[in-house]
Structures are given as structure tokens and as C-alpha cells.
Design a protein around this motif. Structure first.
Motif, PDB file in Angstrom:
ATOM      1  N   LYS A  25       0.861  -1.186   0.000  1.00 16.68           N
ATOM      2  CA  LYS A  25       0.000   0.000   0.000  1.00 16.68           C
ATOM      3  C   LYS A  25       0.892   1.230   0.000  1.00 16.68           C
ATOM      4  O   LYS A  25       2.057   1.175   0.377  1.00 16.68           O
ATOM      5  N   TRP A  26       0.327   2.350  -0.408  1.00 17.66           N
ATOM      6  CA  TRP A  26       1.025   3.624  -0.283  1.00 17.66           C
ATOM      7  C   TRP A  26       0.977   3.995   1.191  1.00 17.66           C
ATOM      8  O   TRP A  26      -0.059   3.849   1.839  1.00 17.66           O
ATOM      9  N   ILE A  27       2.075   4.473   1.735  1.00 20.51           N
ATOM     10  CA  ILE A  27       2.143   4.815   3.147  1.00 20.51           C
ATOM     11  C   ILE A  27       2.440   6.305   3.295  1.00 20.51           C
ATOM     12  O   ILE A  27       3.454   6.794   2.803  1.00 20.51           O
ATOM     13  N   MET A  28       1.528   7.006   3.988  1.00 13.34           N
ATOM     14  CA  MET A  28       1.819   8.374   4.408  1.00 13.34           C
ATOM     15  C   MET A  28       2.425   8.244   5.798  1.00 13.34           C
ATOM     16  O   MET A  28       1.803   7.680   6.704  1.00 13.34           O
ATOM     17  N   LEU A  29       3.627   8.734   5.956  1.00  8.87           N
ATOM     18  CA  LEU A  29       4.394   8.526   7.173  1.00  8.87           C
ATOM     19  C   LEU A  29       4.628   9.827   7.922  1.00  8.87           C
ATOM     20  O   LEU A  29       5.089  10.808   7.337  1.00  8.87           O
ATOM     21  N   ASP A  41      -8.531   3.398   0.108  1.00  7.56           N
ATOM     22  CA  ASP A  41      -8.117   2.097   0.647  1.00  7.56           C
ATOM     23  C   ASP A  41      -6.708   1.705   0.231  1.00  7.56           C
ATOM     24  O   ASP A  41      -6.137   0.775   0.792  1.00  7.56           O
ATOM     25  N   ARG A  42      -6.155   2.384  -0.735  1.00 10.67           N
ATOM     26  CA  ARG A  42      -4.792   2.101  -1.188  1.00 10.67           C
ATOM     27  C   ARG A  42      -3.736   2.789  -0.321  1.00 10.67           C
ATOM     28  O   ARG A  42      -2.542   2.581  -0.518  1.00 10.67           O
ATOM     29  N   ILE A  43      -4.182   3.608   0.623  1.00  8.63           N
ATOM     30  CA  ILE A  43      -3.264   4.401   1.441  1.00  8.63           C
ATOM     31  C   ILE A  43      -3.361   3.987   2.910  1.00  8.63           C
ATOM     32  O   ILE A  43      -4.453   3.841   3.444  1.00  8.63           O
ATOM     33  N   GLU A  44      -2.211   3.812   3.553  1.00  4.50           N
ATOM     34  CA  GLU A  44      -2.134   3.593   5.002  1.00  4.50           C
ATOM     35  C   GLU A  44      -1.501   4.829   5.628  1.00  4.50           C
ATOM     36  O   GLU A  44      -0.595   5.432   5.050  1.00  4.50           O
ATOM     37  N   ARG A  45      -1.985   5.186   6.801  1.00 10.32           N
ATOM     38  CA  ARG A  45      -1.384   6.281   7.565  1.00 10.32           C
ATOM     39  C   ARG A  45      -0.599   5.660   8.706  1.00 10.32           C
ATOM     40  O   ARG A  45      -1.130   4.856   9.468  1.00 10.32           O
ATOM     41  N   VAL A  46       0.670   6.031   8.822  1.00 16.11           N
ATOM     42  CA  VAL A  46       1.528   5.471   9.861  1.00 16.11           C
ATOM     43  C   VAL A  46       2.214   6.602  10.604  1.00 16.11           C
ATOM     44  O   VAL A  46       2.755   7.528  10.002  1.00 16.11           O
ATOM     45  N   TRP A  47       2.176   6.499  11.930  1.00 12.83           N
ATOM     46  CA  TRP A  47       2.899   7.438  12.790  1.00 12.83           C
ATOM     47  C   TRP A  47       3.991   6.648  13.490  1.00 12.83           C
ATOM     48  O   TRP A  47       3.704   5.742  14.271  1.00 12.83           O
ATOM     49  N   LEU A  48       5.254   6.967  13.177  1.00 13.69           N
ATOM     50  CA  LEU A  48       6.392   6.356  13.864  1.00 13.69           C
ATOM     51  C   LEU A  48       6.695   7.200  15.092  1.00 13.69           C
ATOM     52  O   LEU A  48       7.138   8.343  14.974  1.00 13.69           O
ATOM     53  N   ILE A  49       6.434   6.643  16.248  1.00  9.92           N
ATOM     54  CA  ILE A  49       6.640   7.354  17.505  1.00  9.92           C
ATOM     55  C   ILE A  49       8.051   7.043  17.982  1.00  9.92           C
ATOM     56  O   ILE A  49       8.425   5.877  18.117  1.00  9.92           O
ATOM     57  N   ARG A  80      -1.976   3.831  11.926  1.00 11.86           N
ATOM     58  CA  ARG A  80      -1.110   2.782  12.491  1.00 11.86           C
ATOM     59  C   ARG A  80      -0.025   3.479  13.295  1.00 11.86           C
ATOM     60  O   ARG A  80       0.656   4.363  12.784  1.00 11.86           O
ATOM     61  N   MET A  81       0.114   3.087  14.542  1.00 18.97           N
ATOM     62  CA  MET A  81       1.107   3.717  15.417  1.00 18.97           C
ATOM     63  C   MET A  81       2.159   2.692  15.809  1.00 18.97           C
ATOM     64  O   MET A  81       1.845   1.666  16.405  1.00 18.97           O
ATOM     65  N   LEU A  82       3.390   2.994  15.442  1.00 15.38           N
ATOM     66  CA  LEU A  82       4.521   2.125  15.752  1.00 15.38           C
ATOM     67  C   LEU A  82       5.554   2.908  16.536  1.00 15.38           C
ATOM     68  O   LEU A  82       5.786   4.082  16.265  1.00 15.38           O
ATOM     69  N   ARG A  83       6.159   2.252  17.478  1.00 11.06           N
ATOM     70  CA  ARG A  83       7.289   2.858  18.187  1.00 11.06           C
ATOM     71  C   ARG A  83       8.566   2.379  17.522  1.00 11.06           C
ATOM     72  O   ARG A  83       8.749   1.194  17.305  1.00 11.06           O
TER      73      ARG A  83
END
Length: 172
Positions: free
Chosen positions: A51-55, A85-93, A111-114
Motif C-alpha cells: 500500500k502507499w504509506i503516508m508517514l 483504501d490504497r493508502i495507510e497512515r503510519v505514525w512512527l513514535i 497505524r502507530m509504531l514505536r
């Protein structure tokens, strides 16, 4: 024919239609980072490949500028309509401090990842004198960093860039 050759190869057209800064995707593949979900379970940014990821990157305290970027990411995804639906939003904490409950609720679906700050800092390119938390990044479905949007980006221009890559890409 000679004039077109001369114009293209010697004068070189300078017009560009993208708002975000293009990044050579071969230079910045997603690195192997020891990241986790908020509950401590192991997870990787690579899990969202396809998927396309907005980070978004930043600490858990998330000042107003950070909250504005997270809101913009949510809105930008929604504005893509049937392509959303082709895009995921991810926050790298980048720290281990707890998040405010309000932030969790408002950013439901992100989506929240440390991830370790040093690994993130080595991977993401920034503007001169800037920091990774100033930007929203775009990762292609193959897992390569391909675009960085400027600090305080204009959402309408970012929307156009997203629409262009989604239209041009058959993957993701």
C-alpha cells in the motif's frame, strides 16, 4: 527535430508538476527497524508494504504542529475517495512515553509504531536545518521512500500529488 533535441538535452525543461520533493526510491528502502505496536508486540513498517504509506515521525507528546499533520493525513486519505483504501497512515513514535487518550481516539485508523529515534534519523532525509518530524513522507507500495512534503504543507497541493501517484500507479 534538431531544435527539440537541443531544447530537451541542452536547455533542459525546468517545469515540474509535483509539490513534494521527489526522492530517489532506490536510495531509501524501508530499513529493518526494531519497532513495536503500542501494546509492545513486535511490528514492522514493512508489514504495510503493498500500500502507499503516508508517514509521520515524531515523539509521543505530539505538539500542535504534529496534531495538525496527523489531521491532514487523515483528511488527505479521505479526499482520495475510492482510492483511499490504497493508502495507510503510519505514525512512527520515536520515544516510549505514553500517548494521551485523546490522541489515540482522534487518530483512530492511523497505524502507530514505536521505533528508535536513531534508526529513524539515519533513514529519513530532511531539509537543511530541519528535522524529520517537520514533514510527511510518502512510501511506495514496494517499500521505498519516494516523496517528502514540506513543513506546513498546503493540503490541496499534497492532495494533487497523491492523486497523481495513485492514478499513475497500478500497484498498491
Amino acid at each position: 527535430m534538431i531544435a527539440s533535441y537541443f531544447t530537451y538535452y541542452v536547455i533542459k525543461p525546468e517545469g515540474r508538476t509535483n509539490y513534494g520533493a521527489l526522492i530517489d526510491p532506490r536510495t531509501y528502502p524501508i530499513p529493518a527497524m526494531a519497532s513495536t505496536l503500542l501494546d509492545g508486540k513486535a511490528a514492522r513498517l514493512e508489514d504495510y508494504k503493498g500500500k502507499w504509506i503516508m508517514l509521520k515521525v515524531g515523539p509521543s507528546d505530539c505538539p500542535q504542529a504534529c496534531q495538525d499533520q496527523l489531521f491532514a493525513m487523515r483528511q488527505l486519505r479521505t479526499m482520495q475517495g475510492k482510492e483511499a483504501d490504497r493508502i495507510e497512515r503510519v505514525w512512527l513514535i520515536t520515544d516510549n512515553n505514553p500517548l494521551e487518550t485523546v490522541l489515540l481516539r482522534v487518530n483512530d485508523g492511523t497505524r502507530m509504531l514505536r521505533a528508535p529515534q536513531d534508526a529513524v534519523a539515519k533513514w529519513l532525509p530532511v531539509e537543511q536545518g530541519g528535522q524529520a518530524s517537520d514533514h510527511i513522507y510518502l512510501i511506495d507500495p514496494l517499500g521505498n521512500l519516494m516523496m517528502r512534503f514540506p513543513k506546513d504543507a498546503d493540503p490541496s497541493k499534497v492532495k494533487k500529488d497523491l492523486a497523481k501517484v495513485l492514478k499513475a500507479s497500478a500497484i498498491g
